[in-house]
Design a protein around this motif. Sequence first.
Motif, PDB file in Angstrom:
ATOM      1  N   ALA A   1      -8.961  29.033   8.417  1.00 11.27           N
ATOM      2  CA  ALA A   1      -8.605  30.026   7.395  1.00 11.27           C
ATOM      3  C   ALA A   1      -9.817  30.447   6.572  1.00 11.27           C
ATOM      4  O   ALA A   1      -9.845  31.538   6.024  1.00 11.27           O
ATOM      5  N   GLN A   2     -10.814  29.584   6.466  1.00  9.83           N
ATOM      6  CA  GLN A   2     -12.042  29.923   5.718  1.00  9.83           C
ATOM      7  C   GLN A   2     -13.252  30.023   6.652  1.00  9.83           C
ATOM      8  O   GLN A   2     -14.354  29.605   6.296  1.00  9.83           O
ATOM      9  N   HIS A   3     -13.038  30.604   7.823  1.00 11.19           N
ATOM     10  CA  HIS A   3     -14.098  30.567   8.813  1.00 11.19           C
ATOM     11  C   HIS A   3     -15.329  31.372   8.388  1.00 11.19           C
ATOM     12  O   HIS A   3     -16.465  30.931   8.553  1.00 11.19           O
ATOM     13  N   ALA A   4     -15.116  32.544   7.816  1.00 13.81           N
ATOM     14  CA  ALA A   4     -16.258  33.365   7.391  1.00 13.81           C
ATOM     15  C   ALA A   4     -17.057  32.637   6.303  1.00 13.81           C
ATOM     16  O   ALA A   4     -18.294  32.612   6.337  1.00 13.81           O
ATOM     17  N   GLU A   5     -16.351  32.007   5.390  1.00 15.65           N
ATOM     18  CA  GLU A   5     -17.043  31.247   4.332  1.00 15.65           C
ATOM     19  C   GLU A   5     -17.811  30.085   4.945  1.00 15.65           C
ATOM     20  O   GLU A   5     -18.931  29.772   4.511  1.00 15.65           O
TER      21      GLU A   5
ATOM     22  N   LYS B   1     -23.361  48.122   0.826  1.00 12.04           N
ATOM     23  CA  LYS B   1     -23.365  46.734   1.318  1.00 12.04           C
ATOM     24  C   LYS B   1     -22.031  46.459   2.000  1.00 12.04           C
ATOM     25  O   LYS B   1     -20.988  46.718   1.426  1.00 12.04           O
ATOM     26  N   ARG B   2     -22.116  45.935   3.190  1.00 12.49           N
ATOM     27  CA  ARG B   2     -20.891  45.618   3.935  1.00 12.49           C
ATOM     28  C   ARG B   2     -21.081  44.304   4.686  1.00 12.49           C
ATOM     29  O   ARG B   2     -22.201  43.944   5.060  1.00 12.49           O
ATOM     30  N   SER B   3     -19.949  43.635   4.955  1.00  9.84           N
ATOM     31  CA  SER B   3     -19.969  42.434   5.808  1.00  9.84           C
ATOM     32  C   SER B   3     -18.946  42.592   6.928  1.00  9.84           C
ATOM     33  O   SER B   3     -17.893  43.199   6.722  1.00  9.84           O
TER      34      SER B   3
ATOM     35  N   SER C   1     -19.874  32.631  20.183  1.00  7.48           N
ATOM     36  CA  SER C   1     -19.812  32.164  18.803  1.00  7.48           C
ATOM     37  C   SER C   1     -19.178  33.165  17.856  1.00  7.48           C
ATOM     38  O   SER C   1     -19.397  34.376  17.964  1.00  7.48           O
ATOM     39  N   ALA C   2     -18.416  32.645  16.899  1.00  9.52           N
ATOM     40  CA  ALA C   2     -18.007  33.439  15.743  1.00  9.52           C
ATOM     41  C   ALA C   2     -19.269  33.916  15.026  1.00  9.52           C
ATOM     42  O   ALA C   2     -20.315  33.246  15.078  1.00  9.52           O
ATOM     43  N   MET C   3     -19.175  35.065  14.380  1.00 10.02           N
ATOM     44  CA  MET C   3     -20.360  35.668  13.763  1.00 10.02           C
ATOM     45  C   MET C   3     -19.984  36.359  12.460  1.00 10.02           C
ATOM     46  O   MET C   3     -18.863  36.829  12.289  1.00 10.02           O
ATOM     47  N   LEU C   4     -20.985  36.446  11.600  1.00 11.73           N
ATOM     48  CA  LEU C   4     -20.837  37.172  10.342  1.00 11.73           C
ATOM     49  C   LEU C   4     -22.128  37.937  10.147  1.00 11.73           C
ATOM     50  O   LEU C   4     -23.215  37.377  10.346  1.00 11.73           O
ATOM     51  N   VAL C   5     -22.025  39.205   9.791  1.00 17.01           N
ATOM     52  CA  VAL C   5     -23.256  39.940   9.488  1.00 17.01           C
ATOM     53  C   VAL C   5     -23.110  40.614   8.126  1.00 17.01           C
ATOM     54  O   VAL C   5     -22.072  41.203   7.814  1.00 17.01           O
ATOM     55  N   ASP C   6     -24.122  40.445   7.307  1.00 17.83           N
ATOM     56  CA  ASP C   6     -24.214  41.142   6.021  1.00 17.83           C
ATOM     57  C   ASP C   6     -25.209  42.272   6.186  1.00 17.83           C
ATOM     58  O   ASP C   6     -26.334  42.055   6.639  1.00 17.83           O
ATOM     59  N   VAL C   7     -24.780  43.468   5.817  1.00 21.87           N
ATOM     60  CA  VAL C   7     -25.607  44.659   6.006  1.00 21.87           C
ATOM     61  C   VAL C   7     -25.818  45.356   4.674  1.00 21.87           C
ATOM     62  O   VAL C   7     -24.887  45.465   3.868  1.00 21.87           O
ATOM     63  N   GLU C   8     -27.049  45.840   4.441  1.00 19.90           N
ATOM     64  CA  GLU C   8     -27.323  46.756   3.329  1.00 19.90           C
ATOM     65  C   GLU C   8     -28.035  47.966   3.903  1.00 19.90           C
ATOM     66  O   GLU C   8     -29.026  47.834   4.618  1.00 19.90           O
TER      67      GLU C   8
ATOM     68  N   SER D   1     -20.838  46.837  13.623  1.00 22.63           N
ATOM     69  CA  SER D   1     -21.277  46.867  12.223  1.00 22.63           C
ATOM     70  C   SER D   1     -22.162  48.087  11.968  1.00 22.63           C
ATOM     71  O   SER D   1     -22.006  48.786  10.962  1.00 22.63           O
ATOM     72  N   ILE D   2     -23.076  48.361  12.892  1.00 20.84           N
ATOM     73  CA  ILE D   2     -23.984  49.510  12.717  1.00 20.84           C
ATOM     74  C   ILE D   2     -23.194  50.814  12.767  1.00 20.84           C
ATOM     75  O   ILE D   2     -23.346  51.694  11.906  1.00 20.84           O
ATOM     76  N   GLU D   3     -22.336  50.937  13.762  1.00 21.48           N
ATOM     77  CA  GLU D   3     -21.593  52.189  13.927  1.00 21.48           C
ATOM     78  C   GLU D   3     -20.605  52.412  12.796  1.00 21.48           C
ATOM     79  O   GLU D   3     -20.375  53.549  12.364  1.00 21.48           O
ATOM     80  N   SER D   4     -20.048  51.341  12.272  1.00 21.53           N
ATOM     81  CA  SER D   4     -19.103  51.481  11.159  1.00 21.53           C
ATOM     82  C   SER D   4     -19.820  51.970   9.905  1.00 21.53           C
ATOM     83  O   SER D   4     -19.347  52.873   9.208  1.00 21.53           O
ATOM     84  N   VAL D   5     -20.986  51.398   9.637  1.00 25.69           N
ATOM     85  CA  VAL D   5     -21.749  51.824   8.458  1.00 25.69           C
ATOM     86  C   VAL D   5     -22.201  53.279   8.637  1.00 25.69           C
ATOM     87  O   VAL D   5     -22.136  54.084   7.693  1.00 25.69           O
ATOM     88  N   LEU D   6     -22.622  53.640   9.841  1.00 21.22           N
ATOM     89  CA  LEU D   6     -23.022  55.033  10.067  1.00 21.22           C
ATOM     90  C   LEU D   6     -21.868  56.003   9.811  1.00 21.22           C
ATOM     91  O   LEU D   6     -22.069  57.070   9.218  1.00 21.22           O
ATOM     92  N   ASP D   7     -20.678  55.618  10.250  1.00 15.58           N
ATOM     93  CA  ASP D   7     -19.512  56.473   9.995  1.00 15.58           C
ATOM     94  C   ASP D   7     -19.282  56.648   8.488  1.00 15.58           C
ATOM     95  O   ASP D   7     -18.986  57.735   8.018  1.00 15.58           O
ATOM     96  N   GLU D   8     -19.435  55.549   7.771  1.00 13.24           N
ATOM     97  CA  GLU D   8     -19.237  55.635   6.314  1.00 13.24           C
ATOM     98  C   GLU D   8     -20.286  56.516   5.666  1.00 13.24           C
ATOM     99  O   GLU D   8     -19.989  57.303   4.754  1.00 13.24           O
ATOM    100  N   LEU D   9     -21.517  56.361   6.116  1.00 16.23           N
ATOM    101  CA  LEU D   9     -22.595  57.161   5.528  1.00 16.23           C
ATOM    102  C   LEU D   9     -22.402  58.638   5.863  1.00 16.23           C
ATOM    103  O   LEU D   9     -22.647  59.512   5.021  1.00 16.23           O
ATOM    104  N   ALA D  10     -21.956  58.923   7.082  1.00 13.56           N
ATOM    105  CA  ALA D  10     -21.694  60.318   7.464  1.00 13.56           C
ATOM    106  C   ALA D  10     -20.598  60.895   6.582  1.00 13.56           C
ATOM    107  O   ALA D  10     -20.702  62.016   6.070  1.00 13.56           O
ATOM    108  N   GLU D  11     -19.559  60.104   6.404  1.00 13.51           N
ATOM    109  CA  GLU D  11     -18.437  60.571   5.577  1.00 13.51           C
ATOM    110  C   GLU D  11     -18.896  60.844   4.145  1.00 13.51           C
ATOM    111  O   GLU D  11     -18.564  61.883   3.550  1.00 13.51           O
ATOM    112  N   ALA D  12     -19.701  59.913   3.607  1.00 18.34           N
ATOM    113  CA  ALA D  12     -20.181  60.083   2.228  1.00 18.34           C
ATOM    114  C   ALA D  12     -21.054  61.324   2.110  1.00 18.34           C
ATOM    115  O   ALA D  12     -21.074  61.975   1.066  1.00 18.34           O
TER     116      ALA D  12
END
Lengths: 153, 712
Positions: B271-275, B304-306, B410-417, B517-528
Amino acid sequence: MTNFTLNGAAVSVDVPDGTSLLHALRGPLGLSGPRYGCGDEKCGSCMVLLDGVPTFACTLGVEAAGGKCVTTSEGLGDMAAPHPLQAAFLAEQAGQCGWCLSGILVSASALLAANPDPSEDEIRVALDPHLCRCGSHNRIIRAVRRAAQEMRA
Amino acid sequence: MSATSSSGFAHTTPVDPNKPKLPGSLNVNRRLSQWLRFSADGTVEVHPGKVEIGQGILTTLGQIAADELDVDFARIRMVAASTPASPDEGVTSGSLSTQDSGTAIRHAAADARRIFLSVTSQRTGVPIESLVVRDGAFIGPQGEVGSYWQLANADLLEVEASPEAKPKAIEARRQVGVSTPRIDLPEKVFGTGRYVHDMRLPGMLHARVIRPVARAATLMATPDAPEGAQVVRDGNFLAVLAPTEWQAEAVAARVTARAMWSVRDTLPEQAQHAEYLREAGARGERTGVLARDDAAPSVARTEKRSFFRPFLAHASIGTSCAVAQWNGDAVTIWSHTQGPYNLRADVSRTLRTTEDKVLIHHMEGAGCYGHNGADDVALEAALIARAVPGTPVRLLWSRAEELGWGPFSSAMLVDVEADVAADGTLVAWRSNIISNGHSGRPGRSPIPTLLAASQLEDAFPVVPSINPPMAGGGGAPRNGIPYYRIPKLDVQTTRLLEMPIRSSALRGLGATLNVWSIESVLDELAEAAGEDPVAYRLRHLEDPRARAVLQKAADMCGWATRTKREGWGLGIAFARYKNTGAYAAIAAEIEAKERVFCRRLWVAGDAGEIVNPDGVVNQFEGGAIHGASVALLEQVTFDRRNITSDNWDGYRVLRFTEVPAVETAMLNHPEAPFLGSGEASMAPTIAAIAAAIHDALGIRPHALPFTPENLA
């Protein structure tokens, strides 16, 4: 001793009661078409026809086949005389690793026997008990439609 | 299937640095006779070191050989890899088989052709320039003067390949680039025994392994075997042997019920895997992947997104299997391994013997999408067979073992700015990709990584998995560097130094998270920025081949003229696999009902030169459907002791009624190098589905899989 008809020939097999039909087919009966995938009726790798009805061979006791007709992918056809489904699967290159194909072929043959002109949705529903992990689903659906067309012609 | 996975660095054979570099795997395996053997009966054996894992590679490599030799494809006999005779081509992984093996075979065949023609010319006096090869016959102005078959026994290939060999010009190719039916498919359609699972040797016994009830467990006592069966124990490795499969299963059930284990809780709280990943990452090994600091416009805004993804399973439809037989102090193993030499290395280390005492023969298994249980079961079969010298032993894993004990991705977590300029242009990208290593493959370290090696009485330690170097595509940070023009970059990765759940390579490795993660942030930036997502990408993409596939996917799905439908969404995404491999742009259409269904995928790809067009389409389609399954359903679940998703209800994959329709178009570049095809489409499919979910529901997913719980 259990007696039944396997791919058109009378066979008898002497295994302990409760032994799965799959083990009997792959063991003393020497077949390799029906395959173990889960032992849990969830993947269809072991599917055979029991009196024409798709049946999971992994959980069925061999004694349940007594007096009945069992058909496996080997019974559909061979290289020299392929079943239209087998020819269609080759024509469409419908497979990658091929593990799922034996079971899918027998389920598809039962579908076409009952419904010579199935829609894409009907094919999907008939094949839903089968897992394919390589993502060949759309080719498989095309192959079943091609076989149906050729069998109607 | 399938496709392959993993990392490019591989072979275990040393290379002489003083010799000229030869193309592909020919550099490491320089003798022509290792690759090609002609027979007087008019056939030619091709011996690749790469193996068939459901991806159709044997057909592709056969086409290359036939074309370059100018023989009919029907004369080609593809021989499965084995040690010690086959070329050592490392692992069949990383979408590198056509590059590594195809390039080698093309050059070896060109060299063989040159040698045979040269000898024929010398013997007949017909100038080499006047000889043409027609289906293996050498034709001069006055007719046939020789053939490969006539010279088959002249030992002409007992030489090292020459760097001067010149493969045919592109326009002279006849068989490469033509869709060719797979040579392995007929046996699979007719149910003929082709898999290692189908091997039947005289006197063969059947084995099953008894797995502990927890990842960390100690066997307290050895249970008895009933009459006619045998228990094999070495430390915490416990197995049974019986004459038939059903007896082996019955005995295994009985021994399982009687085995007493002392167990410990070692797995994190799911339940706290990301943490957990963040905490363990703080204790981990953080390294820079790429830093760039070019001149850039000033920063107007930072986002900033994770993003998180769970452990993923290979979930092959067939389970892992091997047959092993001891003869004196040597063992022969029939295995569906991806790397016969790598497996040999780890088996010999574990058995504390030398490599020449271990013979590996490749035989096919069910679809392989990376480092699954194939190598583990091979060692286990050898361990069990040691108890019955001279007797062949077939070991088959159960479904629960396949889904519960093979290596996972492996499970993974990425923090992006991401920093953008006032006009929305991407200025800077900073990320930290946290994950266990993505390679625990055998044969790459002095300590064997196979499952049983850590369970023996004289156990080897468990070494946390590593990441292949970026030169080989990287592991966790694979595709973590955006392929877009960004002046300032700081991509980092953190490898966990603890490994409660064993991780290794699965199709795409880290790309499955990073591309999304990259494509999701790009979509957000395009939208903004108020821009169309395709147009926004195109203005950040310089590579014309990347632009071409993206435009193609947009055209295929009718992106420019799309209309909004309630409950439906369309998304698009792009990646170039490993940033050096094949290009893929995917458009996904989803329907949001009680959960999300992917209904259609449009796949545009560029894999460089294409050998078997239908085979490449099959790989791209399969990868896209695999991606859709990962996006919507897949996650390994566990409690504090063990994996709980060890059946098909617990580990769901897409079924026929859930699979999207797929339309694929490949942009062919016969002038360009092979780029591979097995893995390119999977990650961008996940990203395209995420974008389509946003289009339909207004939600940007931040955790895989995209289930109602994770979208809430």
